[in-house]
Design a protein around this motif. Structure first.
Motif, PDB file in Angstrom:
ATOM      1  N   LYS A   2      74.064  29.646  22.474  1.00 25.40           N
ATOM      2  CA  LYS A   2      75.327  28.870  22.270  1.00 25.40           C
ATOM      3  C   LYS A   2      76.416  29.638  22.735  1.00 25.40           C
ATOM      4  CE  LYS A   2      73.624  25.949  18.650  1.00 25.40           C
ATOM      5  NZ  LYS A   2      73.892  25.408  17.295  1.00 25.40           N
ATOM      6  N   TYR A   3      77.161  29.433  23.461  1.00 25.83           N
ATOM      7  CA  TYR A   3      78.437  30.112  23.763  1.00 25.83           C
ATOM      8  C   TYR A   3      79.815  29.580  23.503  1.00 25.83           C
ATOM      9  CZ  TYR A   3      75.469  32.502  27.006  1.00 25.83           C
ATOM     10  OH  TYR A   3      74.425  33.402  27.746  1.00 25.83           O
ATOM     11  N   ILE A   4      80.635  30.290  23.384  1.00 28.46           N
ATOM     12  CA  ILE A   4      82.180  30.162  23.368  1.00 28.46           C
ATOM     13  C   ILE A   4      82.555  30.446  24.853  1.00 28.46           C
ATOM     14  CG2 ILE A   4      84.387  30.355  22.757  1.00 28.46           C
ATOM     15  CD1 ILE A   4      83.036  29.172  20.466  1.00 28.46           C
ATOM     16  N   ILE A   5      83.052  29.482  25.585  1.00 30.90           N
ATOM     17  CA  ILE A   5      83.653  29.891  26.960  1.00 30.90           C
ATOM     18  C   ILE A   5      85.323  30.187  27.032  1.00 30.90           C
ATOM     19  CG2 ILE A   5      83.814  29.198  29.438  1.00 30.90           C
ATOM     20  CD1 ILE A   5      81.220  27.876  29.130  1.00 30.90           C
ATOM     21  N   GLU A  16      92.495  38.788  24.222  1.00 26.65           N
ATOM     22  CA  GLU A  16      92.460  39.110  22.823  1.00 26.65           C
ATOM     23  C   GLU A  16      91.517  37.927  21.975  1.00 26.65           C
ATOM     24  OE1 GLU A  16      93.774  41.613  21.186  1.00 26.65           O
ATOM     25  OE2 GLU A  16      95.148  42.173  22.633  1.00 26.65           O
ATOM     26  N   LEU A  17      91.422  36.872  22.537  1.00 24.10           N
ATOM     27  CA  LEU A  17      90.718  35.792  21.985  1.00 24.10           C
ATOM     28  C   LEU A  17      89.257  35.966  22.260  1.00 24.10           C
ATOM     29  CD1 LEU A  17      90.709  32.996  20.661  1.00 24.10           C
ATOM     30  CD2 LEU A  17      90.769  31.927  22.902  1.00 24.10           C
ATOM     31  N   SER A  18      88.767  36.570  23.421  1.00 26.46           N
ATOM     32  CA  SER A  18      87.514  36.888  23.696  1.00 26.46           C
ATOM     33  C   SER A  18      87.028  38.068  22.629  1.00 26.46           C
ATOM     34  CB  SER A  18      87.263  37.519  25.075  1.00 26.46           C
ATOM     35  OG  SER A  18      87.545  36.439  25.994  1.00 26.46           O
ATOM     36  N   LYS A  19      87.595  39.066  22.285  1.00 27.37           N
ATOM     37  CA  LYS A  19      87.506  39.959  21.430  1.00 27.37           C
ATOM     38  C   LYS A  19      87.194  39.514  20.148  1.00 27.37           C
ATOM     39  CE  LYS A  19      90.875  43.126  21.767  1.00 27.37           C
ATOM     40  NZ  LYS A  19      91.600  44.307  21.500  1.00 27.37           N
ATOM     41  N   LEU A  20      88.126  38.579  19.671  1.00 28.87           N
ATOM     42  CA  LEU A  20      88.226  38.044  18.280  1.00 28.87           C
ATOM     43  C   LEU A  20      87.031  37.045  18.087  1.00 28.87           C
ATOM     44  CD1 LEU A  20      92.061  37.091  17.696  1.00 28.87           C
ATOM     45  CD2 LEU A  20      90.666  38.769  16.622  1.00 28.87           C
ATOM     46  N   PHE A  21      86.432  36.257  19.130  1.00 27.88           N
ATOM     47  CA  PHE A  21      85.210  35.708  19.124  1.00 27.88           C
ATOM     48  C   PHE A  21      84.044  36.441  18.726  1.00 27.88           C
ATOM     49  CE2 PHE A  21      87.639  31.630  20.678  1.00 27.88           C
ATOM     50  CZ  PHE A  21      86.892  30.764  19.802  1.00 27.88           C
ATOM     51  N   ALA A  22      84.067  37.480  19.580  1.00 28.49           N
ATOM     52  CA  ALA A  22      82.862  38.574  19.684  1.00 28.49           C
ATOM     53  C   ALA A  22      82.721  39.112  18.629  1.00 28.49           C
ATOM     54  CB  ALA A  22      83.028  39.576  20.916  1.00 28.49           C
ATOM     55  N   GLU A  23      83.869  39.598  17.776  1.00 31.05           N
ATOM     56  CA  GLU A  23      84.064  40.408  16.632  1.00 31.05           C
ATOM     57  C   GLU A  23      83.557  39.562  15.519  1.00 31.05           C
ATOM     58  OE1 GLU A  23      87.801  41.864  16.560  1.00 31.05           O
ATOM     59  OE2 GLU A  23      87.327  43.450  18.151  1.00 31.05           O
ATOM     60  N   ALA A  24      83.520  38.052  15.572  1.00 30.34           N
ATOM     61  CA  ALA A  24      83.362  37.131  14.539  1.00 30.34           C
ATOM     62  C   ALA A  24      81.995  36.806  14.710  1.00 30.34           C
ATOM     63  CB  ALA A  24      84.249  35.892  14.626  1.00 30.34           C
ATOM     64  N   HIS A  43      81.317  45.020  24.713  1.00 30.74           N
ATOM     65  CA  HIS A  43      80.931  44.349  23.353  1.00 30.74           C
ATOM     66  C   HIS A  43      79.606  43.653  23.479  1.00 30.74           C
ATOM     67  CE1 HIS A  43      80.840  42.176  19.589  1.00 30.74           C
ATOM     68  NE2 HIS A  43      82.025  42.746  19.233  1.00 30.74           N
ATOM     69  N   TYR A  44      78.500  43.727  22.806  1.00 27.15           N
ATOM     70  CA  TYR A  44      77.376  43.038  23.133  1.00 27.15           C
ATOM     71  C   TYR A  44      77.405  41.611  23.016  1.00 27.15           C
ATOM     72  CZ  TYR A  44      77.266  42.816  17.964  1.00 27.15           C
ATOM     73  OH  TYR A  44      77.497  42.428  16.554  1.00 27.15           O
ATOM     74  N   ASN A  45      78.558  41.062  22.326  1.00 22.61           N
ATOM     75  CA  ASN A  45      78.477  39.457  22.361  1.00 22.61           C
ATOM     76  C   ASN A  45      79.339  38.889  23.273  1.00 22.61           C
ATOM     77  OD1 ASN A  45      77.050  38.809  19.951  1.00 22.61           O
ATOM     78  ND2 ASN A  45      78.671  39.188  18.610  1.00 22.61           N
ATOM     79  N   ILE A  46      79.736  39.686  24.424  1.00 20.69           N
ATOM     80  CA  ILE A  46      80.548  39.368  25.340  1.00 20.69           C
ATOM     81  C   ILE A  46      79.756  39.473  26.803  1.00 20.69           C
ATOM     82  CG2 ILE A  46      82.576  39.597  26.927  1.00 20.69           C
ATOM     83  CD1 ILE A  46      84.200  40.472  24.477  1.00 20.69           C
ATOM     84  N   GLU A  47      79.515  38.327  27.346  1.00 16.95           N
ATOM     85  CA  GLU A  47      79.064  38.297  28.693  1.00 16.95           C
ATOM     86  C   GLU A  47      80.331  38.035  29.914  1.00 16.95           C
ATOM     87  OE1 GLU A  47      75.579  35.747  29.037  1.00 16.95           O
ATOM     88  OE2 GLU A  47      74.892  36.621  27.270  1.00 16.95           O
ATOM     89  N   ALA A  48      80.475  38.839  30.829  1.00 18.30           N
ATOM     90  CA  ALA A  48      81.670  38.475  31.751  1.00 18.30           C
ATOM     91  C   ALA A  48      80.993  38.524  33.002  1.00 18.30           C
ATOM     92  CB  ALA A  48      82.759  39.358  31.466  1.00 18.30           C
TER      93      ALA A  48
END
Length: 226
Positions: A2-5, A16-24, A43-48
């Motif tokens: 499941k992803y947030i894009i 900033e939004l990508s960081k916040l989502f990943a940290e959450a 960040h391990y929750n971010i793919e780019a």
């Protein structure tokens, strides 16, 4: 998976939004022409990866990537934007088209691509501008930018109606001035009342919860009056 894009993640609100989502704890697919800043976070929750919303080739790559991951998209935040501040008579046809390629056609193409990866509970959230609101204060030099931001507001309303039985939900946030690099480039020296991180915090909350109360709505997010 499941992803947030989020699009437009190299700086400002998208970063900033990508960081916040990943940290959450959300898995974030951060898309921008310059992927280096977001990758540097590690960040391990971010793919780019490098991505241009106006490129059909890049969109094909994204589609194949999501299929390979057997992905499900929780939310798409259409955040990528292009702004040119230039008097209308000095604005070339190519420059006008370039703004629309990102702000309108890119948004439409990304949305069309992602809908099949969403279920009824998905949320397509488009970041627009107060400049696109009919009757709002307008600024010289933003004929391409503000008119393009108005176009995606109407598109949001139309898509919500077209998909009201099957989902996903569609909403747009018309933002007032936010202190970002893009604003500084367009209006050197201007100081906005809201930081990119502050606005990102609001957008995160709305992306996750707003569609439970709203669909096909344009929310004006601005502390200035009128």
């Amino acid at each position: 998976m499941k992803y947030i894009i989020v699009t437009g993640t190299s700086r400002g609100i998208g970063f900033e939004l990508s960081k916040l989502f990943a940290e959450a704890g959300y898995k974030v697919l951060a898309l921008s022409r310059n992927e280096k800043p977001i990758k540097t976070l590690g960040h391990y929750n971010i793919e780019a990866f490098s991505f241009d919303v106006s490129s059909a080739k890049d969109r094909d790559t994204l589609s194949n990537y999501l299929k390979d991951k057997n992905a499900s998209v929780v939310a798409l935040i259409n955040n990528a934007g292009k702004l040119i501040n230039k008097p209308f008579l000095e604005l070339s046809e190519d420059e006008f088209k370039a703004v629309y390629e990102v702000n309108v056609f890119g948004v439409a193409a990304m949305t069309r691509l992602i809908i099949p990866f969403m279920d009824k509970s998905g949320h397509v959230l488009t970041i627009s501008s107060m400049g696109g609101i009919q009757g709002s204060a307008k600024f010289p030099g933003l004929s391409a930018y503000s008119s393009s931001k108005g176009a995606v507001l109407t598109l949001t309303e139309l898509l919500a109606e077209e998909f009201k039985e099957t989902g996903p939900s569609f909403n747009a946030l018309a933002l007032g001035a936010v202190q970002t690099e893009m604003l500084e480039e367009a209006f050197p020296g201007y100081k906005a009342p809201v930081s990119a991180k502050e606005m990102a915090e609001y957008i995160l909350d709305f992306a996750l919860k707003g569609h439970k109360m709203y669909n096909g709505k344009i929310l004006q997010v601005s502390s200035s009056t009128p």
